[in-house]
Design a protein around this motif. Structure first.
Motif: not given
Length: 149
Positions: A30, A67-68, A70-72, A74, A76
């Motif tokens: 991460e 960004n989606l 990256s968030q889903r 996790k 960096n």
């Protein structure tokens, strides 16, 4: 102390150690950034704005998708903008991990990875299909064509 007590204690320490190693691997995954470069010229609706700054309110479809992911997952993911040729050169020199919207070209395939199937470019995995309207094409033909992406 009995032998079984020492064995169970070693067994427990081994599991704690292995657990720490596996956790360290997750934390490390991460924290290692995955860097992506995209062009510093606006290309609506894919990316908005000019220059090196990424607009906060309306960055564009590609930035929203990154960004989606990256968030889903996790991850960096670090995104930055640069002139197109610089993005490609950074990819070639292994200074970035990816370039947004880099269409397939044999010379780029020498230093990039594209989705392939059985040795051929896998066009089913592309994000968008863009092409140019020719002078001989009617305006309605261009509009219909652009509506397919």
């Amino acid at each position: 102390m009995s032998v079984s007590y020492i064995s169970s204690k070693r067994y427990l320490l081994l599991w704690v150690f292995l657990g720490c190693l596996s956790f360290a691997g997750v934390v490390r995954a991460e924290t290692i950034p995955f860097s992506i470069c995209y062009e510093d010229i606006e290309n609506i609706p894919y990316y908005y704005g000019e220059g090196t700054e990424i607009p906060e309110n309306k960055p564009g479809l590609y930035v929203d998708m990154i960004n989606l992911v990256s968030q889903r997952l996790k991850l960096n993911i670090v995104i930055h903008r640069a002139p197109w040729a610089r993005c490609l050169k950074q990819l070639e020199l292994n200074r970035v991990d990816g370039v947004v919207a880099a269409s397939f070209k044999p010379e780029r395939a020498k230093y990039s990875h594209y989705p392939m199937r059985l040795g051929e470019l896998d066009v089913e995995r592309r994000i968008v299909n863009k092409s140019y309207c020719r002078a001989s094409t009617t305006l309605s033909g261009c509009v219909n064509h652009l509506g397919r992406f």
